[in-house]
Scaffold this active site. Structure first.
Site, PDB file in Angstrom:
ATOM      1  N   SER A 680      15.541   5.125 -12.764  1.00 21.19           N
ATOM      2  CA  SER A 680      16.693   5.118 -11.873  1.00 21.19           C
ATOM      3  C   SER A 680      17.968   5.456 -12.650  1.00 21.19           C
ATOM      4  O   SER A 680      18.090   6.571 -13.163  1.00 21.19           O
ATOM      5  CB  SER A 680      16.790   3.757 -11.170  1.00 21.19           C
ATOM      6  OG  SER A 680      17.680   3.804 -10.086  1.00 21.19           O
ATOM      7  N   ASP A 753      10.841   8.527  -2.139  1.00 24.04           N
ATOM      8  CA  ASP A 753      11.863   7.610  -2.644  1.00 24.04           C
ATOM      9  C   ASP A 753      12.884   7.310  -1.545  1.00 24.04           C
ATOM     10  O   ASP A 753      13.483   8.220  -0.987  1.00 24.04           O
ATOM     11  CB  ASP A 753      12.552   8.246  -3.859  1.00 24.04           C
ATOM     12  CG  ASP A 753      13.428   7.270  -4.632  1.00 24.04           C
ATOM     13  OD1 ASP A 753      13.853   6.264  -4.045  1.00 24.04           O
ATOM     14  OD2 ASP A 753      13.670   7.525  -5.817  1.00 24.04           O
ATOM     15  N   HIS A 787      10.763   4.326  -4.565  1.00 27.80           N
ATOM     16  CA  HIS A 787      11.555   4.249  -5.799  1.00 27.80           C
ATOM     17  C   HIS A 787      10.770   3.564  -6.915  1.00 27.80           C
ATOM     18  O   HIS A 787      10.867   3.941  -8.071  1.00 27.80           O
ATOM     19  CB  HIS A 787      12.853   3.498  -5.515  1.00 27.80           C
ATOM     20  CG  HIS A 787      13.875   3.645  -6.602  1.00 27.80           C
ATOM     21  ND1 HIS A 787      14.358   4.867  -7.002  1.00 27.80           N
ATOM     22  CD2 HIS A 787      14.517   2.717  -7.374  1.00 27.80           C
ATOM     23  CE1 HIS A 787      15.245   4.701  -7.969  1.00 27.80           C
ATOM     24  NE2 HIS A 787      15.353   3.412  -8.219  1.00 27.80           N
TER      25      HIS A 787
END
Length: 815
Positions: A680, A753, A787
């Site tokens: 991330s 995601d 994610h």
């Protein structure tokens, strides 16, 4: 007409052909497979009387077949259309009880054969344990969420009702305060099939913007509604029927089906605080910003009091301290029969407006006549209240811009008594965090402050210090402000308080661990002395005994400008730097913003925590002969009026340089065999470090964002919009500097995601840029993953790709 050929370097032509081919999931080496399949400890949930605990078996990772089941993406939510509930892929597979006094496990009879336990809740009187079981039937069968009940006396489980649940958030059920029944969101009886898309549009999709609204922050949300067919489908799955269910399974319907989101019962058990979504929906914000009506109802569903009609909210004013205008954060006061509490912004929710009072916190008791009482007038944003009794409650406020936090004592039943400031500190100053107030469930199951006879409360915290985290429990006198330390974790163990077992704070439920001992649950009796204080409740074995002797050290070093940094250095078992020489090293990090260099310099973590080798972080590479530098400090400091991101790149590079210098100085790594990685915002960091340094031979970037113009209304803690900080957005985007990346970059991303800002397109466009520029890159898109990755096949393939990449570009790299 002549067709132009794409400009792709010749050296990339074969790679381009190969990289577009479909491939199968691959398995990493056996050493990494063993880490993924290591046994996982069960979860433990304490009973209200704190003498029993439920233990929920944590299963192995789900298969891709389960992760790939049908999933609707509507209004920012992900819904399983088979079960009318949130999509989830991890369920408890076993349930038993643990007697705290005897440490004996108690078997529960009558559980579903293939238990998929989703949520649990003890009844306030501890006579029952409710849980939901998710069924996936065959193609011709019925799937759904079932409500079950365990009788604690008989240790027998039974299904409470045949009607399946339907909910989009939370657990779909809650206990009534008298423990004689539950409030449940059911699938409406007789509900027809979901609307079917025709594939034929009824007209164009229209959206409007108005100048009068002013500047608003519109984050890059995923999974939004796209058209009216989506809206009708959302209405279908968002609608539920409220009902009361008694302990025999008898239903009493409450009103008619509606699009209920939050519904909570008043402590007196006679009223419901309900939030119901309304039209019009939006194509630019998720359901949390849709219009809603917040209403108090009786147990028949009749409206008793309208709290607020919240309009559609398409964005907030700029700034991290922006909030909704009008009534927000409506809840019940848990220590009163039926009193509503909420906050209202006095600056329209806009932090840019000057205001001495930012928020006012109100209370309004049933039957909600007359004017509400003012609990507090705040100079920053209301956070929450921890309730004790009519004379003691703790109210928190904060202001992100300055990181300032204040905790006040208020007197809920004595509005004439002014709030008293108990604590004022910086949210980023971990060393001076006073801890969080300890609560225990009352007779209605609501969390209440533990208040001693001498006006004391209990505070528990992480105990950050120069020596690392040392969790603590304090007794704090509300009158004298004196503190008494009751417990603090001591070397060579890391012991964290799970909950307090006695009102005086003398008996604690803790988890205790050391670098070689997995966390286990203990009862600590502070009235005893020495080793007699501890009683072991569990004895979970080491999950990866082959890596039991991994070496871990919390190291400290300085940035060039004097900022103190910390990191966790992990080395393979039996490794000695002088004897064995330097190793290939993987550095894994995540940048963090600070407003002061002193806060950025504070030590994080603990040298006494278990050497957990999780498949998710960098530690698995220890099994492949790598050294690992985990969580090296990457502070970005913006002191005073300066914004941290104004100097993001030089500070980021300085952090990385300091970390590299330290591991090389220690002799555990050499400059030409170091990789950088992160997930991330850590992936964003990875792209920037490869673009602006040659410190690393390779990078592993998972689920990141690389072009900040695609997140123009702020990202991470950056609150300025693109048009107010163009140079910052441009300079911080690795995509803009893809031509400078000369080392190998592995990009991994979940193709579904749903995290705000990290669109899969971010990795796809970054890869295309590097491919077109002749860089060395590989793009791995994991099907059906969000994610974070969940399927066993996906995790195995992630490790396969990471290991292969690092072996190719780092382990065997030449100076």
């Amino acid at each position: 007409m002549r067709h132009r050929l794409p400009i792709v370097p010749l050296t990339m032509s074969l790679l381009a052909a190969a990289s577009n081919a479909h491939s199968q999931y691959q398995l990493p080496p056996a050493q990494l497979q063993a880490i993924v399949d290591a046994p996982r400890a069960p979860a433990l949930g304490l009973s209200p009387q704190r003498n029993l605990a439920m233990m929920v078996d944590t299963p192995a990772l789900p298969s891709i077949a389960e992760v790939a089941q049908p999933e609707l993406k509507l209004a920012g939510l992900r819904i399983n259309p088979r079960t009318y509930s949130p999509s989830r892929f991890s369920f408890g597979t076993g349930l038993k009880l643990l007697d705290i006094a005897t440490q004996k496990e108690i078997k529960i009879m009558g559980l579903p054969r293939q238990l998929r336990l989703a949520d649990t809740a003890w009844s306030p009187d501890q006579r029952y344990l409710a849980f939901t079981h998710v069924t996936y039937a065959d193609r011709d069968g019925a799937s759904g969420v079932e409500l079950w009940l365990v009788d604690i006396n008989t240790r027998i489980a039974r299904r409470l009702t045949a009607q399946p649940l339907s909910y989009l958030a939370g657990s779909g059920f809650s206990w009534m305060p008298d423990a004689k029944g539950l409030l449940v969101h059911f699938k409406p009886i007789g509900r027809g099939k979901a609307p079917q898309a025709t594939g034929i549009p009824g007209g164009p999709i229209l959206q409007d913007s108005q100048v009068s609204v002013g500047a608003r922050q519109l984050r890059t949300y995923q999974d939004l509604l796209k058209n009216e067919e989506d809206a009708r489908l959302f209405e279908h799955y968002a609608s539920s029927q409220l009902a009361l269910v008694d302990l025999s399974g008898k239903l009493r319907l409450i009103g008619n089906p509606d699009m209920y989101t939050d519904v909570t019962v008043a402590p007196n058990g006679k009223l419901l605080l309900s939030s119901v979504l309304q039209r019009p929906f939006s194509y630019v914000v998720p359901a949390s910003a849709f219009p809603r009506q917040v209403v108090v109802r009786d147990l028949t569903g009749k409206q008793v009091h309208l709290v607020v009609n919240k309009p559609l909210e398409e964005g907030l004013p700029p700034g991290n301290d922006a909030v909704s205008a009008g009534v927000r954060k409506v809840s019940w006061r848990v220590d009163a029969p039926a009193t509503l509490v909420w906050a209202e912004a006095q600056d329209g929710g806009d932090p840019a407006k000057a205001a001495e009072v930012r928020d006012i916190v109100y209370a309004h008791a049933a039957p909600f006549l007359g004017e509400p009482a003012v609990l507090a007038k705040l100079g920053s944003r209301y956070d929450r209240v921890v309730w004790g009794n009519g004379d003691v409650a703790l109210l928190g406020e904060g202001w992100y811009k300055t990181r300032a936090v204040k905790i006040w004592r208020i007197h809920p039943e004595q509005q004439a008594v002014a709030p008293e400031l108990l604590f004022s500190y910086s949210a980023e100053d971990r060393y001076n965090d006073p801890g969080s107030p300890v609560t225990m469930p009352d007779a209605a199951g609501r969390p209440r402050l533990v208040i001693g006879a001498d006006s004391t409360i209990l505070l528990g915290g992480s105990g950050a210090s120069n020596e690392g985290d040392r969790p603590f429990l304090d007794r704090f006198n509300l009158t004298s402000k004196a503190k008494e330390r009751l417990f603090q974790s001591e070397a060579p163990y890391y012991e964290s308080i799970v909950t307090v077992l006695s009102d005086d704070g003398s008996r604690l439920l803790t988890t205790r661990e050391s670098p070689t001992e997995r966390p286990n649950f203990y009862v600590r009796d502070l009235k005893r002395s020495g080793a007699a204080q501890l009683t072991a409740l569990t004895n979970f074995p080491h999950p990866t005994p082959q890596l039991k002797d991994v070496q871990k050290e919390q190291i400290r070093y300085k940035r060039a400008d004097g900022v103190d940094l910390t990191a966790t250095l992990m080395l393979p078992p039996n490794y000695e730097a002088k004897r064995d020489g330097p190793l290939p090293l993987l550095m894994w990090a995540y940048p963090q913003d600070f407003k002061s260099a002193s806060a950025a310099s504070q030590t994080t973590g603990s040298p006494f925590r278990f050497n957990a080798i999780s498949y998710w972080g960098p530690a698995p590479m220890l099994a492949m002969g790598y050294a690992v530098l985990d969580n090296p400090s990457m502070p970005i400091v913006g002191a005073g009026e300066a914004e941290p991101n104004d100097s993001y790149l030089p500070q980021l590079v300085a952090n990385a340089e300091a970390a590299v210098e330290e591991v090389v100085r220690r002799g555990v790594a050499e400059r030409h065999r170091i990789a950088i990685g992160g997930h991330s915002y850590g992936a964003f960091m990875t792209g920037n470090l490869l673009a602006h340094t040659r410190l690393f031979k390779a990078g592993v970037a998972r689920s990141g964002a690389y072009n900040r113009t695609l997140t123009p209304f702020g990202f991470q803690s950056e609150e300025r919009e693109f048009w107010k900080a163009r140079d910052v957005y441009q300079a911080m985007s690795p995509f803009n500097n893809a031509d400078k990346i000369k080392d190998a970059l592995l990009l991994i991303h979940g193709e579904q995601d749903n995290n705000s800002g990290t669109f899969p397109m971010q990795s796809e466009r970054m890869f295309q840029a590097m491919k077109g520029l002749g860089g060395t890159a590989r793009l791995v898109m994991l099907p059906n993953e969000s994610h974070a990755y969940r399927a066993r096949e996906s995790i195995m393939h992630m490790l396969y790709e990471t290991n292969s990449w690092l072996d190719k570009y780092v382990k065997n790299a030449k100076p």
